[in-house]
Design a protein around this motif. Structure first.
Motif, PDB file in Angstrom:
ATOM      1  N   SER A 203       0.825  -1.212   0.000  1.00  0.00           N
ATOM      2  CA  SER A 203       0.000   0.000   0.000  1.00  0.00           C
ATOM      3  C   SER A 203       0.856   1.257   0.000  1.00  0.00           C
ATOM      4  N   THR A 206       2.223   1.761  -3.452  1.00  0.00           N
ATOM      5  CA  THR A 206       1.137   2.222  -4.318  1.00  0.00           C
ATOM      6  C   THR A 206       0.880   3.711  -4.101  1.00  0.00           C
ATOM      7  N   ASP A 216      -3.467   5.822 -10.785  1.00  0.00           N
ATOM      8  CA  ASP A 216      -4.640   6.597 -10.402  1.00  0.00           C
ATOM      9  C   ASP A 216      -5.194   6.088  -9.073  1.00  0.00           C
ATOM     10  N   SER A 217      -6.363   6.579  -8.684  1.00  0.00           N
ATOM     11  CA  SER A 217      -6.922   6.227  -7.377  1.00  0.00           C
ATOM     12  C   SER A 217      -7.307   4.760  -7.282  1.00  0.00           C
ATOM     13  N   ASN A 218      -7.423   4.090  -8.426  1.00  0.00           N
ATOM     14  CA  ASN A 218      -7.730   2.661  -8.447  1.00  0.00           C
ATOM     15  C   ASN A 218      -6.482   1.801  -8.604  1.00  0.00           C
ATOM     16  N   ALA A 219      -5.311   2.421  -8.457  1.00  0.00           N
ATOM     17  CA  ALA A 219      -4.024   1.739  -8.617  1.00  0.00           C
ATOM     18  C   ALA A 219      -3.822   1.227 -10.033  1.00  0.00           C
ATOM     19  N   THR A 220      -4.480   1.880 -10.997  1.00  0.00           N
ATOM     20  CA  THR A 220      -4.287   1.562 -12.408  1.00  0.00           C
ATOM     21  C   THR A 220      -3.238   2.505 -12.980  1.00  0.00           C
ATOM     22  N   THR A 222      -1.398   5.115 -15.102  1.00  0.00           N
ATOM     23  CA  THR A 222      -1.858   6.257 -15.875  1.00  0.00           C
ATOM     24  C   THR A 222      -1.056   6.384 -17.164  1.00  0.00           C
TER      25      THR A 222
END
Length: 286
Positions: A203, A206, A216-220, A222
């Motif tokens: 975490s 991340t 991004d906020s979804n851990a995807t 960018t």
């Protein structure tokens, strides 16, 4: 050097090397040495060229493993000395390549060696710990396995160079692994299981990447994160240009084509995890 040629030969080298970690022959040989755990066997096989180093040295050289993952290798040199692990690795590589019927003629083996030998001999090993260790290993008499060991040297050379680039860009061991899994090319579950970073550490990494705008906020990942990751790969290619300079663009591309049958044979034998999975793991993920 054309960086596209550098990237192409690097990918070919990685694919031709990495089957050894997932081949059943490796597991069988490790069990004969008294180690049945796959993770411990991987650490021992890959570390063996460095000699009987403590686990902390392996941790430093492998970079993206957690200390708790690498600490598990303690005692492997009591099970068998590094020389036996290295011999078992050569045996596994040779048996696996013959099981899947790697077809390289004597002429092709000789030509491949005429290209890779000056690369290995002319390489600058300063700061390239795993590459230097593998370059110091005496080549086995089996011509196919000897070629594979030379492939191993240049594979580890790129890996060693890549770790310098990662560190220079402020990507620590867990951070680079999180970024890699965010691309979708390395399963998160596999990365977590083998590298053993805990929830808090994962975490935190991340969060650091999100703060940089790379996730991004979804851990995807960018667009910026993808661009930065590719920039890091290009920087690694730039480091590796000097490695392949002795044979130039044409020689590098020819070498890539000569060793392609190794990967093709494993693909045809329906062992895709031994080839496709690790192929994308250029940032020390295998």
């Amino acid at each position: 050097m054309d960086l596209n040629a550098v990237r192409d030969v690097s990918c070919a080298v990685s694919a031709a090397h990495l089957f050894v970690y997932l081949a059943p022959e490796s597991a069988l040989n490790a069990a004969e040495l008294g180690v049945s755990d796959r993770g411990r066997a991987y650490l021992a096989f890959r570390s063996a060229a460095m000699g009987a180093v403590p686990w902390q040295v392996t941790l430093a050289a492998f970079y993206n493993f957690s200390p708790r993952a690498v600490r598990a290798m303690a005692g492997v040199w009591d099970a068998a000395p590094p020389e036996r692990w290295q011999a078992a690795r050569f045996s596994a590589a040779g048996r696996a390549m013959r099981r899947v019927d790697v077809r390289l003629t004597g002429d092709h083996l000789a030509e491949a060696r005429s290209l890779i030998d000056p690369v290995v001999a002319g390489a600058d090993y300063a700061g390239k710990v795993l590459a230097a260790a593998n370059a110091s290993v005496e080549l086995p008499p089996d011509p196919l396995v000897a070629l594979w060991q030379q492939i191993t040297v240049v594979r580890e050379w790129r890996g060693d160079a890549h770790l310098v680039v990662l560190a220079d860009n402020g990507l620590g061991p867990c951070d680079c692994l999180v970024l890699h899994t965010a691309t979708g090319r390395l399963p998160t579950a596999l990365a977590r299981e083998t590298r053993q970073w805990d929830d808090e550490e994962w975490s935190a990494a991340t969060a650091r990447l999100a703060a940089r705008g790379w996730l991004d906020s979804n851990a995807t990942i960018t667009r910026a994160g993808s661009a930065e990751r590719e920039r890091i790969e290009v920087e690694t290619d730039e480091h590796c240009a000097a490695l392949w300079a002795p044979i130039g663009n044409e020689g590098a591309r020819r070498f890539a084509s000569l060793i392609a049958p190794i990967t093709s044979a494993f693909t045809a034998a329906e062992t895709p995890r031994a080839v496709r999975g690790p192929r994308v793991a250029r940032d020390g993920a295998i």
